[in-house]
Scaffold this active site. Structure first.
Site, PDB file in Angstrom:
ATOM      1  CD  GLU A 176      -2.620   1.261  -0.060  1.00  0.00           C
ATOM      2  OE1 GLU A 176      -3.324   0.335  -0.491  1.00  0.00           O
ATOM      3  OE2 GLU A 176      -2.457   2.320  -0.707  1.00  0.00           O
ATOM      4  CE  LYS A 231       4.969   0.904   1.686  1.00  0.00           C
ATOM      5  NZ  LYS A 231       4.242   2.137   1.488  1.00  0.00           N
ATOM      6  CB  CYS A 287       5.985   3.530   7.231  1.00  0.00           C
ATOM      7  SG  CYS A 287       4.480   2.688   7.750  1.00  0.00           S
TER       8      CYS A 287
HETATM    9  P1  NAD Z   1      -1.784  -0.407  12.696  1.00  0.00           P
HETATM   10  O1  NAD Z   1      -0.936  -0.709  13.873  1.00  0.00           O
HETATM   11  O2  NAD Z   1      -2.559   0.872  12.650  1.00  0.00           O
HETATM   12  O3  NAD Z   1      -2.858  -1.590  12.487  1.00  0.00           O
HETATM   13  C1  NAD Z   1      -2.535  -2.933  12.527  1.00  0.00           C
HETATM   14  C2  NAD Z   1      -3.694  -3.680  13.200  1.00  0.00           C
HETATM   15  O4  NAD Z   1      -3.468  -5.101  13.070  1.00  0.00           O
HETATM   16  C3  NAD Z   1      -3.824  -3.414  14.702  1.00  0.00           C
HETATM   17  O5  NAD Z   1      -5.103  -2.864  14.977  1.00  0.00           O
HETATM   18  C4  NAD Z   1      -3.640  -4.804  15.347  1.00  0.00           C
HETATM   19  O6  NAD Z   1      -4.459  -5.011  16.483  1.00  0.00           O
HETATM   20  C5  NAD Z   1      -4.027  -5.737  14.220  1.00  0.00           C
HETATM   21  N1  NAD Z   1      -3.483  -7.096  14.356  1.00  0.00           N
HETATM   22  C6  NAD Z   1      -2.188  -7.462  14.586  1.00  0.00           C
HETATM   23  N2  NAD Z   1      -2.081  -8.808  14.573  1.00  0.00           N
HETATM   24  C7  NAD Z   1      -3.318  -9.302  14.337  1.00  0.00           C
HETATM   25  C8  NAD Z   1      -3.837 -10.617  14.191  1.00  0.00           C
HETATM   26  N3  NAD Z   1      -3.040 -11.694  14.272  1.00  0.00           N
HETATM   27  N4  NAD Z   1      -5.156 -10.768  13.961  1.00  0.00           N
HETATM   28  C9  NAD Z   1      -5.976  -9.674  13.866  1.00  0.00           C
HETATM   29  N5  NAD Z   1      -5.533  -8.412  13.981  1.00  0.00           N
HETATM   30  C10 NAD Z   1      -4.215  -8.218  14.206  1.00  0.00           C
HETATM   31  O7  NAD Z   1      -0.827  -0.513  11.423  1.00  0.00           O
HETATM   32  P2  NAD Z   1      -0.976   0.260  10.028  1.00  0.00           P
HETATM   33  O8  NAD Z   1      -0.460   1.655  10.168  1.00  0.00           O
HETATM   34  O9  NAD Z   1      -2.344   0.015   9.495  1.00  0.00           O
HETATM   35  O10 NAD Z   1       0.100  -0.529   9.161  1.00  0.00           O
HETATM   36  C11 NAD Z   1      -0.103  -1.862   8.773  1.00  0.00           C
HETATM   37  C12 NAD Z   1       0.962  -2.241   7.755  1.00  0.00           C
HETATM   38  O11 NAD Z   1       0.828  -1.406   6.599  1.00  0.00           O
HETATM   39  C13 NAD Z   1       2.398  -2.043   8.230  1.00  0.00           C
HETATM   40  O12 NAD Z   1       3.199  -3.063   7.676  1.00  0.00           O
HETATM   41  C14 NAD Z   1       2.792  -0.708   7.635  1.00  0.00           C
HETATM   42  O13 NAD Z   1       4.185  -0.619   7.402  1.00  0.00           O
HETATM   43  C15 NAD Z   1       2.056  -0.713   6.319  1.00  0.00           C
HETATM   44  N6  NAD Z   1       1.710   0.610   5.790  1.00  0.00           N
HETATM   45  C16 NAD Z   1       1.253   1.587   6.626  1.00  0.00           C
HETATM   46  C17 NAD Z   1       0.880   2.826   6.093  1.00  0.00           C
HETATM   47  C18 NAD Z   1       0.373   3.923   6.974  1.00  0.00           C
HETATM   48  O14 NAD Z   1       0.143   5.023   6.463  1.00  0.00           O
HETATM   49  N7  NAD Z   1       0.155   3.713   8.254  1.00  0.00           N
HETATM   50  C19 NAD Z   1       0.940   3.044   4.703  1.00  0.00           C
HETATM   51  C20 NAD Z   1       1.387   2.003   3.885  1.00  0.00           C
HETATM   52  C21 NAD Z   1       1.764   0.791   4.441  1.00  0.00           C
HETATM   53  C1  UGA Z   2       4.548   7.674   3.671  1.00  0.00           C
HETATM   54  C2  UGA Z   2       4.553   7.600   2.137  1.00  0.00           C
HETATM   55  O1  UGA Z   2       4.347   8.910   1.619  1.00  0.00           O
HETATM   56  C3  UGA Z   2       3.455   6.666   1.643  1.00  0.00           C
HETATM   57  O2  UGA Z   2       3.546   6.521   0.221  1.00  0.00           O
HETATM   58  C4  UGA Z   2       3.615   5.299   2.310  1.00  0.00           C
HETATM   59  O3  UGA Z   2       2.573   4.430   1.899  1.00  0.00           O
HETATM   60  C5  UGA Z   2       3.589   5.461   3.797  1.00  0.00           C
HETATM   61  O4  UGA Z   2       4.650   6.371   4.210  1.00  0.00           O
HETATM   62  C6  UGA Z   2       3.845   4.179   4.549  1.00  0.00           C
HETATM   63  O5  UGA Z   2       4.390   3.234   4.035  1.00  0.00           O
HETATM   64  O6  UGA Z   2       3.487   4.222   5.741  1.00  0.00           O
HETATM   65  P1  UGA Z   2       3.155   9.004   5.486  1.00  0.00           P
HETATM   66  O7  UGA Z   2       4.229   8.541   6.422  1.00  0.00           O
HETATM   67  O8  UGA Z   2       1.745   8.794   5.885  1.00  0.00           O
HETATM   68  O9  UGA Z   2       3.332   8.291   4.065  1.00  0.00           O
HETATM   69  O10 UGA Z   2       3.319  10.560   5.219  1.00  0.00           O
HETATM   70  P2  UGA Z   2       4.265  11.438   4.255  1.00  0.00           P
HETATM   71  O11 UGA Z   2       3.436  12.445   3.614  1.00  0.00           O
HETATM   72  O12 UGA Z   2       5.123  10.603   3.406  1.00  0.00           O
HETATM   73  O13 UGA Z   2       5.185  12.198   5.325  1.00  0.00           O
HETATM   74  C7  UGA Z   2       6.162  11.503   6.085  1.00  0.00           C
HETATM   75  C8  UGA Z   2       6.941  12.503   6.919  1.00  0.00           C
HETATM   76  O14 UGA Z   2       7.797  13.298   6.089  1.00  0.00           O
HETATM   77  C9  UGA Z   2       6.060  13.493   7.688  1.00  0.00           C
HETATM   78  O15 UGA Z   2       6.605  13.704   8.973  1.00  0.00           O
HETATM   79  C10 UGA Z   2       6.142  14.760   6.853  1.00  0.00           C
HETATM   80  O16 UGA Z   2       5.930  15.940   7.598  1.00  0.00           O
HETATM   81  C11 UGA Z   2       7.580  14.670   6.357  1.00  0.00           C
HETATM   82  N1  UGA Z   2       7.791  15.446   5.104  1.00  0.00           N
HETATM   83  C12 UGA Z   2       7.175  15.072   3.956  1.00  0.00           C
HETATM   84  C13 UGA Z   2       8.625  16.559   5.121  1.00  0.00           C
HETATM   85  O17 UGA Z   2       9.197  16.919   6.185  1.00  0.00           O
HETATM   86  N2  UGA Z   2       8.834  17.247   3.958  1.00  0.00           N
HETATM   87  C14 UGA Z   2       8.229  16.900   2.802  1.00  0.00           C
HETATM   88  O18 UGA Z   2       8.466  17.587   1.769  1.00  0.00           O
HETATM   89  C15 UGA Z   2       7.384  15.783   2.782  1.00  0.00           C
END
Ligand code: NAD
Ligand code: UGA
Length: 484
Positions: A176, A231, A287
């Site tokens: 994602e 990713k 992340c």
């Molecule tokens: P999160 O911590 O918000 O959510 C994960 C959820 O999974 C939790 O609510 C937890 O209770 C649940 N969980 C864990 N083990 C479980 C199980 N065995 N059965 C059922 N539920 C279970 O995490 P997130 O921010 O949603 O991130 C999830 C993944 O996606 C990570 O690998 C992260 O790196 C990736 N990712 C996150 C973002 C982001 O913006 N947060 C963007 C892209 C990718």
């Molecule tokens: C980031 C990536 O942008 C997503 O594509 C990815 O899916 C995600 O991580 C993930 O894997 O979790 P996110 O962390 O939600 O998304 O937010 P960003 O907009 O990327 O910002 C990350 C950090 O960089 C923030 O603290 C932001 O303030 C900082 N940033 C971003 C800067 O300081 N300067 C910039 O120009 C851009």
């Protein structure tokens, strides 16, 4: 190709998503909205989180994302359901998304660098146990390269140990790329969708879901390992740009160059592009740091020390940027902030989210508190209890017996609901998150109540200097130095 052209075993009707977090919740809500023919169950072990997803009041969903309330309102109870019933939901599913947390390991081999895959492994074991018939298993979480091999191995060994010939699995990687704060628009209109796998029919079954609202040209098919690595690489590249511009912000402050002018000048080069060139207090979020640490760990495990060192330096600059801001505040306030009040505007790691994981505000506030400052912290979306948790109780103004701590030594914080209160009697106010409400502050009025010589530290370039009419207050802007 339409759904009806598929062999029966690839006709997707029921989807289960394990993990109702920042990715699972919004992603499944948008799929449900765009694909009314699908039935989607989002499951989580966290009962409170599921209750919040089911709360009648759409303002009480567990995460704040612009537009999320609308898509959940459109779909919940129709073809989108949230529950804790993991086994039952897997049993019914033709397709299971694994969208659980993958934090950095905190102990044992790879501690502090490698990803902790306990939650992913536990999901694979649940899928192996409860799945019926043919199931497409999708890695949605961000994972180390080659994790799909581990998932396959768990699925097949559990299946074989039960001698269950009815079960079969295909494993895909579908990372994602949504960013928090813009998750819904990113999901509705992504730059690309990436699907890695070996099983052609399974890849097309997943592509077919996305094709309900995304053109096929944006759906990229790769092998599993390219998808997993892409990713990590995308996050590493984005973080690298932030560290690059932040390193130059320090250079600007020393030379009289202006980082905003430099960003604009280099960003207009099409080959460089203008995104992710905003200097700030360092990147936060759950992340970037963990994914780069994972890349560093994998590179070292492969004997690629120079590659590991290269990516590690992106993190080093990020830590340095946070430290140097804190040191700048202390040195500007005459090297002493003990018992001085400082307002903090913003605790979330970026605007438009209530997420504060790895927020630069945490490290900067902790360092200021170590120097015995009194912090008045405001954030429009991060809850007081979360700020307290992040800064730990030792710095709270309430002691273990629920009494107000003695106020003569400093080193504690208070969460304020009103922006104006962070200015009152403060020696400095530090802007750490670029919330819209901070762009329209009545500077002239608010700064009147500060203690002279007073300072605003703008680490996000929020202040438009033409609006800043106050004569009795100094501004320091990141990458631009002292303004008056
Ligand atoms: P999160 O911590 O918000 O959510 C994960 C959820 O999974 C939790 O609510 C937890 O209770 C649940 N969980 C864990 N083990 C479980 C199980 N065995 N059965 C059922 N539920 C279970 O995490 P997130 O921010 O949603 O991130 C999830 C993944 O996606 C990570 O690998 C992260 O790196 C990736 N990712 C996150 C973002 C982001 O913006 N947060 C963007 C892209 C990718
Ligand atoms: C980031 C990536 O942008 C997503 O594509 C990815 O899916 C995600 O991580 C993930 O894997 O979790 P996110 O962390 O939600 O998304 O937010 P960003 O907009 O990327 O910002 C990350 C950090 O960089 C923030 O603290 C932001 O303030 C900082 N940033 C971003 C800067 O300081 N300067 C910039 O120009 C851009």
């Amino acid at each position: 190709m339409v759904q009806g052209d598929y062999p029966k075993r690839f006709m997707i009707k029921n989807i289960c998503c394990i993990g109702a977090g920042y990715v699972g919740g919004p992603t499944m809500s948008v799929i449900a909205d765009r694909c009314p023919h699908l039935n989607i169950n989002v499951v989580d072990l966290n009962k409170k989180r599921i209750e919040a997803w089911n709360s009648k009041d759409l303002n009480k969903l567990p995460i704040f994302e612009p537009g999320l309330d609308e898509v959940v309102g459109n779909t919940r109870g129709k073809n989108l359901f949230f529950s804790t019933n993991v086994g039952e939901s897997i049993k019914k599913a033709d397709m299971v998304f694994i969208s659980v947390n993958t934090p950095t390991k905190s102990r044992g081999i790879g501690s502090g660098e490698a990803s902790d895959l306990s939650w992913v492994e536990s999901c694979a074991r649940d899928v192996a146990k409860y799945a019926e018939g043919h199931t497409i298993v999708i890695e949605k979480s961000t994972l180390p390269v080659k994790t799909a091999a581990t998932i396959k191995s768990i699925l097949n060994s559990v299946k074989n140990s039960f001698k269950d010939t009815e079960k079969s699995f295909a494993v895909l990687s579908n990372p994602e790329f949504l960013a928090e704060g813009t998750a819904i628009s990113d999901l509705k209109n992504p730059d690309r969708v990436l699907i890695g796998g070996e099983d052609h029919d399974a890849i097309e079954a997943l592509a077919n879901i996305y094709k309900s609202w995304i053109v096929d040209e944006k759906i990229i098919r790769t092998n599993l390992w390219s998808s997993e690595l892409s990713k990590l690489a995308a996050n590493a590249f984005l973080a690298q740009r932030v560290s690059s511009i932040n390193s130059l912000s320090a250079f600007c402050e020393e030379t009289g160059a202006n980082i905003y002018e430099v960003s604009k000048a280099i960003g207009l080069d099409n080959r460089i592009g203008d995104k992710f060139l905003k200097a700030g207090p360092g990147f936060g979020g759950s992340c970037f740091k963990k994914d780069i640490l994972n890349l560093v760990y994998l590179s070292r495990s492969l004997g690629l020390d120079e590659v590991a060192d290269y990516w590690e330096s992106v993190l080093q600059i990020n830590n340095w940027q946070q430290k140097r801001i804190y040191k700048k505040i202390v040195s500007t306030l005459f090297g002493n902030i003990s018992n001085k009040q400082i307002g903090i505007l913003g605790f979330a790691f970026k605007s438009n989210t209530n997420d504060f994981r790895e927020s630069p505000a945490i490290s900067i506030c902790r360092d200021l508190l170590e120097e015995r400052a009194i912090l008045k912290i405001h954030d429009p979306k991060v809850e007081a209890k979360d700020i307290e948790k992040a800064l730990e109780n030792e710095f709270s103004d309430i002691d273990n017996c629920n009494n107000k701590k003695s106020r003569d030594q400093g080193g504690y914080f208070v969460v304020e609901k009103e922006i104006e209160k962070t200015f009152y009697n403060s020696h400095a106010v530090v802007i750490l998150t670029e919330w819209e409400e901070y762009k329209i502050i009545d500077w002239e009025n608010f700064t009147k109540n500060m203690i002279a010589p007073s300072w605003i530290f703008d680490t996000r370039n929020v202040i438009d200097e033409s609006d800043f009419k106050s004569n009795n207050c100094n501004i320091w802007k990141i990458g631009n130095g002292i303004k008056n």
